[in-house]
Design a protein around this motif. Structure first.
Motif, mmCIF file in Angstrom:
data_model
loop_
_atom_site.group_PDB
_atom_site.id
_atom_site.type_symbol
_atom_site.label_atom_id
_atom_site.label_comp_id
_atom_site.label_asym_id
_atom_site.label_seq_id
_atom_site.Cartn_x
_atom_site.Cartn_y
_atom_site.Cartn_z
ATOM 1 N N GLN A 37 -15.463 -35.749 11.315
ATOM 2 C CA GLN A 37 -14.814 -36.011 12.599
ATOM 3 C C GLN A 37 -15.239 -35.033 13.679
ATOM 4 O O GLN A 37 -14.738 -35.091 14.780
ATOM 5 C CB GLN A 37 -13.291 -35.950 12.424
ATOM 6 N N GLY A 38 -16.117 -34.112 13.392
ATOM 7 C CA GLY A 38 -16.530 -33.118 14.372
ATOM 8 C C GLY A 38 -15.673 -31.871 14.264
ATOM 9 O O GLY A 38 -14.777 -31.778 13.424
ATOM 10 N N PRO A 39 -15.917 -30.904 15.136
ATOM 11 C CA PRO A 39 -15.165 -29.661 15.067
ATOM 12 C C PRO A 39 -13.699 -29.871 15.452
ATOM 13 O O PRO A 39 -13.379 -30.789 16.197
ATOM 14 C CB PRO A 39 -15.869 -28.745 16.066
ATOM 15 N N PRO A 40 -12.809 -29.024 14.953
ATOM 16 C CA PRO A 40 -11.388 -29.161 15.262
ATOM 17 C C PRO A 40 -11.102 -28.809 16.726
ATOM 18 O O PRO A 40 -11.933 -28.183 17.394
ATOM 19 C CB PRO A 40 -10.721 -28.161 14.318
ATOM 20 N N PRO A 41 -9.933 -29.166 17.244
ATOM 21 C CA PRO A 41 -9.581 -28.794 18.609
ATOM 22 C C PRO A 41 -9.605 -27.273 18.785
ATOM 23 O O PRO A 41 -9.211 -26.533 17.894
ATOM 24 C CB PRO A 41 -8.159 -29.330 18.777
ATOM 25 N N GLY A 42 -10.079 -26.815 19.932
ATOM 26 C CA GLY A 42 -10.164 -25.384 20.201
ATOM 27 C C GLY A 42 -11.450 -24.750 19.727
ATOM 28 O O GLY A 42 -11.714 -23.584 19.988
ATOM 29 N N HIS A 43 -12.293 -25.499 19.011
ATOM 30 C CA HIS A 43 -13.584 -24.989 18.563
ATOM 31 C C HIS A 43 -14.481 -24.804 19.780
ATOM 32 O O HIS A 43 -14.426 -25.589 20.723
ATOM 33 C CB HIS A 43 -14.207 -25.991 17.580
ATOM 34 N N PRO A 44 -15.333 -23.769 19.814
ATOM 35 C CA PRO A 44 -16.187 -23.533 20.985
ATOM 36 C C PRO A 44 -17.034 -24.737 21.392
ATOM 37 O O PRO A 44 -17.293 -24.935 22.575
ATOM 38 C CB PRO A 44 -17.075 -22.367 20.548
ATOM 39 N N GLU A 45 -17.462 -25.556 20.453
ATOM 40 C CA GLU A 45 -18.267 -26.713 20.827
ATOM 41 C C GLU A 45 -17.436 -27.762 21.581
ATOM 42 O O GLU A 45 -17.972 -28.558 22.327
ATOM 43 C CB GLU A 45 -18.900 -27.338 19.589
ATOM 44 N N ARG A 46 -16.138 -27.772 21.375
ATOM 45 C CA ARG A 46 -15.283 -28.708 22.110
ATOM 46 C C ARG A 46 -14.901 -28.146 23.478
ATOM 47 O O ARG A 46 -14.428 -28.872 24.321
ATOM 48 C CB ARG A 46 -14.024 -29.001 21.317
ATOM 49 N N LEU A 47 -15.063 -26.845 23.683
ATOM 50 C CA LEU A 47 -14.650 -26.209 24.921
ATOM 51 C C LEU A 47 -15.762 -26.110 25.953
ATOM 52 O O LEU A 47 -15.524 -25.672 27.059
ATOM 53 C CB LEU A 47 -14.107 -24.797 24.627
ATOM 54 N N ARG A 48 -16.957 -26.509 25.611
ATOM 55 C CA ARG A 48 -18.077 -26.347 26.545
ATOM 56 C C ARG A 48 -17.960 -27.337 27.689
ATOM 57 O O ARG A 48 -17.521 -28.460 27.522
ATOM 58 C CB ARG A 48 -19.410 -26.461 25.834
ATOM 59 N N SER A 49 -18.349 -26.902 28.868
ATOM 60 C CA SER A 49 -18.234 -27.763 30.043
ATOM 61 C C SER A 49 -19.595 -28.065 30.661
ATOM 62 O O SER A 49 -19.676 -28.821 31.617
ATOM 63 C CB SER A 49 -17.334 -27.092 31.081
ATOM 64 N N THR A 50 -20.671 -27.494 30.142
ATOM 65 C CA THR A 50 -21.998 -27.760 30.694
ATOM 66 C C THR A 50 -22.577 -28.999 30.023
ATOM 67 O O THR A 50 -22.297 -29.273 28.859
ATOM 68 C CB THR A 50 -22.941 -26.560 30.449
ATOM 69 N N PRO A 51 -23.385 -29.773 30.737
ATOM 70 C CA PRO A 51 -24.000 -30.953 30.122
ATOM 71 C C PRO A 51 -25.025 -30.549 29.065
ATOM 72 O O PRO A 51 -25.558 -29.444 29.067
ATOM 73 C CB PRO A 51 -24.664 -31.659 31.300
#
Length: 65
Positions: A37-51
């Motif tokens: 399902q991908g990384p859990p909430p709060g994981h750095p990969e979910r927090l990135r804002s750059t394309p």
């Protein structure tokens, strides 16, 4: 002189292997893995804002097809 050294190394190897089996023990049975399902909430990969870069987009396409 070489024979006692071989015996010493062989005995040290067997002792360390036996000690390792005591700590490792039997391996558990493999569990059935579900769909990732991908990384859990709060994981750095979910927090990135750059394309994504072009390389990252290419990797994402390869992984999702």
């Amino acid at each position: 002189m070489l024979l006692p050294a071989k015996r010493l190394i062989g005995s040290a190897y067997r002792a360390l292997a036996g000690f390792g089996w005591i700590w490792i023990g039997r391996m558990p049975p493999a569990e059935e893995a579900g769909e990732l399902q991908g990384p859990p909430p709060g994981h750095p990969e979910r927090l990135r804002s750059t394309p994504l870069t072009s390389v990252e987009r290419a990797l994402e396409r390869r992984l999702t097809t």
